[in-house]
Design an enzyme around this catalytic site. Structure first.
Site, PDB file in Angstrom:
ATOM      1  N   LEU A 139      31.831  33.549  43.478  1.00 12.59           N
ATOM      2  CA  LEU A 139      32.878  34.521  43.533  1.00 12.59           C
ATOM      3  C   LEU A 139      32.939  34.197  42.064  1.00 12.59           C
ATOM      4  CD1 LEU A 139      34.702  35.185  46.690  1.00 12.59           C
ATOM      5  CD2 LEU A 139      33.111  36.636  44.628  1.00 12.59           C
ATOM      6  N   ASP A 140      33.902  34.552  41.381  1.00 10.95           N
ATOM      7  CA  ASP A 140      34.901  34.490  39.924  1.00 10.95           C
ATOM      8  C   ASP A 140      35.724  33.397  40.166  1.00 10.95           C
ATOM      9  OD1 ASP A 140      32.986  36.105  38.620  1.00 10.95           O
ATOM     10  OD2 ASP A 140      34.011  36.976  38.126  1.00 10.95           O
ATOM     11  N   ARG A 141      36.640  32.590  39.006  1.00 14.13           N
ATOM     12  CA  ARG A 141      37.207  31.612  39.923  1.00 14.13           C
ATOM     13  C   ARG A 141      38.372  31.904  40.124  1.00 14.13           C
ATOM     14  NH1 ARG A 141      39.224  26.660  36.431  1.00 14.13           N
ATOM     15  NH2 ARG A 141      37.534  27.197  35.207  1.00 14.13           N
TER      16      ARG A 141
END
Length: 323
Positions: A139-141
């Protein structure tokens, strides 16, 4: 060393993949090891431009790499982590906001992997990948929500295979600027890395197919909440699909949804929203649900997680038509 390929690294050249994963070595060094057969894929000799598939197993001769034990060992990070489920094969966690999934050349101490090494020290002790133990998808930051953390090679492979075959079902919640003019539909295009800004992706005639089903949850005066059901798992897929359709995700600076857009609204609206947006501290995208087959029992299982309180507060304001 063994490394199992996840869906997010599919179709990547092996030399490119390993030069990023083993960032202490140059690409030419990696290519030399491939040529010398010190690196194999699924026990087969390959060339430097071999394209990886999800579920492939890379075997690396540690002696050839001259890796010292202390260089391979990542630091643990004692950081709060919500564990939704755990058995001997895997865990389900609620990924915190503001944390990247795995170590990079610029950050190898404050990542989700470092948290996992602390939280699941015993379970991940025999994991074959010392660089990304427990990571089968990302998952993105600033994206929060459910993630599957496999503990062993078999579970990793079985789950990676489901990502490859697109049998894993995911549901996201996104808060976007603007009022969507349709209640449901499918967004499908091809995504390619932006040449001017390599951090971004954009639609293109070339690139990799990206498909997202969506369904409107509610829309208010200025914002909408949307459920996304991505069929593919391309990098930044939902963020690009929202942005290029004119409804960027709230707080997404990279794709035109930054909080400076609040300047377009009345002082009354800004006064109501600034505290909630500031408290959240990132873009409003949450992986709310994931469904897959248990790697051992083969039963279909479903796990859910709720977004943060600030996220839920904005959802309610939209539902009540206050914003």
């Amino acid at each position: 060393m063994k490394i199992t390929i996840s869906s997010s690294d599919e179709l990547t050249r092996i030399d490119n993949f390993l030069s990023k994963r083993l960032n202490e070595f140059s690409r030419s060094k990696i290519q030399k090891l491939i040529k010398e057969s010190s690196i194999t894929v699924n026990d087969r000799i390959v060339n430097k431009n071999f394209k990886l598939s999800s579920g492939d197993i890379i075997q690396i001769d540690d002696n050839s790499l001259y890796l010292k034990k202390e260089n391979k060992k990542l630091k643990e990070w004692d950081f709060p982590l919500e564990v939704i489920f755990k058995d001997k094969d895997f865990a389900i966690i609620n990924k915190p906001l503001g944390i990247i999934s795995h170590p990079s050349s610029t950050n190898n101490t404050k990542t989700l992997v470092n948290i996992l090494l602390k939280k699941f020290k015993k379970e991940l002790a025999s994991h074959p990948d010392p660089i990304r133990p427990g990571i089968v998808h990302r998952l993105d930051r600033d994206t929060t929500g459910v993630m599957i953390i496999p503990f062993n090679e078999y579970s990793h492979w079985k789950i990676a295979d489901q990502f490859k075959n697109r049998t894993i079902q995911k549901k996201y919640i996104a808060l976007t600027w603007g009022e969507w003019n349709v209640d449901k539909g499918i967004i499908e295009n091809k995504l390619l890395r932006n040449k001017k800004n390599p951090l971004k992706f954009q639609s293109s005639k070339e690139g990799r197919l990206a498909t997202s089903k969506f369904k409107l949850i509610s829309k208010g005066k200025y914002f909408s909440s949307i459920n996304f059901f991505p069929k593919t798992g391309r990098t930044h897929q939902i963020r690009v699909h929202c942005s290029e359709n004119g409804f960027p995700i709230v707080g997404d600076e990279l794709y035109g949804g930054g909080l400076n857009k609040l300047n377009e609204y009345s002082s009354e609206v800004r006064k109501k929203l600034i505290p909630l947006f500031t408290e959240h501290g990132g873009h409003f995208l949450h992986a709310a649900e994931i469904s897959f087959l248990h790697p051992v029992s083969n039963e279909r299982i479903v796990f859910k997680s709720k977004p943060s309180k600030s996220f839920q507060s904005v959802l309610k304001l939209i539902k009540d038509d206050e914003i």
